[in-house]
Design an enzyme around this catalytic site. Structure first.
Site, mmCIF file in Angstrom:
data_model
loop_
_atom_site.group_PDB
_atom_site.id
_atom_site.type_symbol
_atom_site.label_atom_id
_atom_site.label_comp_id
_atom_site.label_asym_id
_atom_site.label_seq_id
_atom_site.Cartn_x
_atom_site.Cartn_y
_atom_site.Cartn_z
ATOM 1 N N ASP A 47 3.638 8.472 39.578
ATOM 2 C CA ASP A 47 2.838 8.099 38.410
ATOM 3 C C ASP A 47 3.712 8.228 37.169
ATOM 4 O O ASP A 47 4.595 9.084 37.103
ATOM 5 C CB ASP A 47 1.603 8.999 38.288
ATOM 6 C CG ASP A 47 0.590 8.464 37.285
ATOM 7 O OD1 ASP A 47 -0.431 7.894 37.720
ATOM 8 O OD2 ASP A 47 0.813 8.610 36.063
ATOM 9 N N ASP A 117 -4.397 1.239 38.278
ATOM 10 C CA ASP A 117 -5.505 0.777 37.446
ATOM 11 C C ASP A 117 -5.224 -0.580 36.825
ATOM 12 O O ASP A 117 -5.868 -0.962 35.852
ATOM 13 C CB ASP A 117 -5.806 1.802 36.345
ATOM 14 C CG ASP A 117 -4.603 2.039 35.422
ATOM 15 O OD1 ASP A 117 -3.553 1.385 35.625
ATOM 16 O OD2 ASP A 117 -4.711 2.867 34.501
ATOM 17 N N ASN A 118 -4.258 -1.339 37.385
ATOM 18 C CA ASN A 118 -3.942 -2.652 36.819
ATOM 19 C C ASN A 118 -3.386 -3.556 37.912
ATOM 20 O O ASN A 118 -2.773 -3.095 38.875
ATOM 21 C CB ASN A 118 -2.934 -2.517 35.676
ATOM 22 C CG ASN A 118 -1.579 -2.039 36.157
ATOM 23 O OD1 ASN A 118 -0.720 -2.832 36.532
ATOM 24 N ND2 ASN A 118 -1.380 -0.719 36.188
ATOM 25 N N THR A 121 0.655 -3.925 38.728
ATOM 26 C CA THR A 121 1.233 -2.990 39.697
ATOM 27 C C THR A 121 0.688 -3.238 41.092
ATOM 28 O O THR A 121 1.403 -3.102 42.082
ATOM 29 C CB THR A 121 0.951 -1.537 39.270
ATOM 30 O OG1 THR A 121 1.346 -1.359 37.910
ATOM 31 C CG2 THR A 121 1.730 -0.561 40.133
ATOM 32 N N CYS A 158 -3.187 -10.841 52.702
ATOM 33 C CA CYS A 158 -2.743 -9.897 51.674
ATOM 34 C C CYS A 158 -3.698 -9.978 50.482
ATOM 35 O O CYS A 158 -4.630 -10.784 50.465
ATOM 36 C CB CYS A 158 -1.301 -10.195 51.257
ATOM 37 S SG CYS A 158 -1.106 -11.654 50.194
ATOM 38 N N CYS A 161 -4.432 -13.343 48.787
ATOM 39 C CA CYS A 161 -5.246 -14.345 49.483
ATOM 40 C C CYS A 161 -6.677 -14.377 48.976
ATOM 41 O O CYS A 161 -7.302 -15.436 48.945
ATOM 42 C CB CYS A 161 -5.245 -14.076 50.994
ATOM 43 S SG CYS A 161 -3.665 -14.385 51.794
ATOM 44 N N CYS A 173 -11.616 0.770 33.205
ATOM 45 C CA CYS A 173 -12.244 2.064 32.923
ATOM 46 C C CYS A 173 -12.093 2.432 31.456
ATOM 47 O O CYS A 173 -12.970 3.081 30.872
ATOM 48 C CB CYS A 173 -11.610 3.151 33.783
ATOM 49 S SG CYS A 173 -11.805 2.883 35.555
#
Length: 329
Positions: A47, A117-118, A121, A158, A161, A173
Site C-alpha cells: 500500500d 479503491d480505483n 490499479t 478477466c 471482459c 467511498c
C-alpha cells in the site's frame, strides 16, 4: 481442520501458500485479517498510503494511535497481525503499485487479492495476473453496495471482459461514503473464494460476479460466461495496463484532495527535514514518512521511495507547482 472441505490436508496447503494483497484500506485490512488467521504461509501486502482519522470508520486493523504515529498502513497492519499468528510470514511493503514494479511484487504468489479503491490499479492487477497466470479475486465496495468475483487465467474471463472501461469515472467511498458492513461482506466473499482456490476445492469455486445492496436488500448473481472475443487482456494478450506509456507520474486521488507525484528518486527524510523546516510552518516525521505544513495551506508528505503527496488540492498543475517550489524539478 474440523471443517471437512478443508481438513488437515487443506490446512497444510494453506501453510504452503503465498498471497499478495494490494491495497490495505477497508477491503485489504479484512482480507489480511482472514488470510493471517487462516494460516496462509506467506501474506504479502502492499500500500502507498498512511493511516488517517477518517479511515477508522471502516479500516478494521487501525486505531487512533496509528493515526497519531503517522504510520503507513502496511506497517500498522503488520504490527497487529504479527500478534495474531506468529507462524505466518508477513511481508509489509510501502510502495505504489506501478507498471515498473507490479511483476516483481507478484513474483512467487499463488493468488492476488484486490484491496484497491480505483480501476487504474485494478486493471494493472488484472493484466499482470493474467499475463503471469495468477488468479485474482476482485472486490469493490461503495455506499451500501458491493461486488466480488474470482478470476482465474485460462478458466474464467478477466475483469476487462465484464468491466471493459472505467472512463465514466464512478462513485467512490471518498465521495459518497461506505458503511463498514458492506466492506466486511465483500472481503469475506473474496476470502472464502481464495481459501477454496488455495486448498484445491475447484468444484466449490463460484463462477459468477456477485453484487448486492445491503441497505436496499438486493442481491444479484451474474455468471461470468465466456471471455469477450476481442478482450485486449485475456484473449489478445496485449495487456494494455502494462504499457509504461499508460503510467501517469501525477495521480489525483479521488475525493481525497491529494495528488501523488512519483518523484525522480529516493528521498532521505532526515535531509529533507533539515531543508524544509526553515521554509514551512511545521514538519513532523517518522521512519516511514515526513509531513510538512506549507505556508500556502497545503501539506507535503514525502516517502523514502521518492513519492510525494500534495494534500489540500486535487489540481495536478497546482500540485506540480508546489512540488517544484519545495522539492525541485
Amino acid at each position: 481442520m474440523l471443517f471437512a472441505p478443508i481438513g488437515e490436508a487443506g490446512q497444510l496447503k494453506l501453510k504452503d501458500s503465498a498471497v499478495c494483497i494490494v491495497g490495505m484500506g477497508a477491503l485489504g485490512t479484512v482480507l489480511a485479517n482472514h488470510m493471517v488467521r487462516a494460516g496462509v504461509g506467506l501474506v504479502r501486502f502492499v500500500d502507498r498510503d498512511y493511516v488517517e482519522q477518517s479511515n477508522l470508520q471502516r479500516q478494521m486493523l487501525y486505531d487512533e494511535e496509528d493515526v497519531r504515529s503517522g504510520y503507513p498502513k502496511v506497517i500498522a497492519a503488520e504490527k497487529k497481525l504479527r500478534k495474531i499468528n506468529s507462524d505466518v510470514r508477513i511481508e509489509a511493503i510501502v510502495a505504489d503499485v506501478t507498471v515498473q514494479n507490479i511483476e516483481s511484487l507478484l513474483e512467487g504468489m499463488d493468488l492476488v487479492l484486490d484491496g484497491t479503491d480505483n480501476f487504474q490499479t485494478r486493471y494493472l492487477l488484472n493484466d499482470a495476473c493474467f499475463k503471469l497466470g495468477i488468479p485474482f479475486t476482485y472486490g469493490g465496495a461503495v455506499s451500501s453496495r458491493g461486488m466480488s468475483a474470482i478470476l482465474v487465467p485460462g478458466r474464467t474471463p478477466c475483469l476487462r471482459c465484464f468491466i471493459p472501461s472505467a472512463d465514466g469515472g464512478g462513485q467512490t467511498c471518498d465521495t459518497i461514503g461506505v458503511i463498514a458492513p458492506v466492506v466486511d461482506i465483500v472481503a469475506s466473499y473474496q476470502a472464502v473464494e481464495a481459501l477454496k482456490f488455495l486448498v484445491g476445492a475447484d468444484g466449490s469455486r463460484r463462477n459468477s460476479l456477485v453484487t448486492f445492496d445491503l441497505w436496499h436488500n438486493r442481491y444479484y448473481e451474474m455468471k461470468l460466461g465466456e471471455p469477450a472475443n476481442n478482450c485486449p487482456c485475456c484473449q489478445l494478450k496485449q495487456y494494455p495496463a502494462l504499457d509504461p506509456a499508460e503510467q501517469d507520474a501525477a495521480i489525483s486521488l479521488c475525493g481525497r484532495e491529494t495528488v501523488q507525484l512519483a518523484g525522480s528518486g529516493p528521498l532521505d527524510l532526515a535531509l529533507w527535514r533539515e531543508r524544509l523546516e526553515p521554509a514551512t510552518v511545521q514538519v513532523s516525521s517518522n521512519a516511514y514518512l515526513l509531513r510538512a505544513e506549507l505556508p500556502e495551506g497545503e501539506r507535503l508528505v514525502l516517502f523514502p521511495d521518492g513519492r510525494v503527496f500534495v494534500q489540500g488540492t486535487d489540481d495536478v498543475v497546482r500540485a506540480k507547482t508546489l512540488y517544484a517550489r519545495y522539492i525541485g524539478s
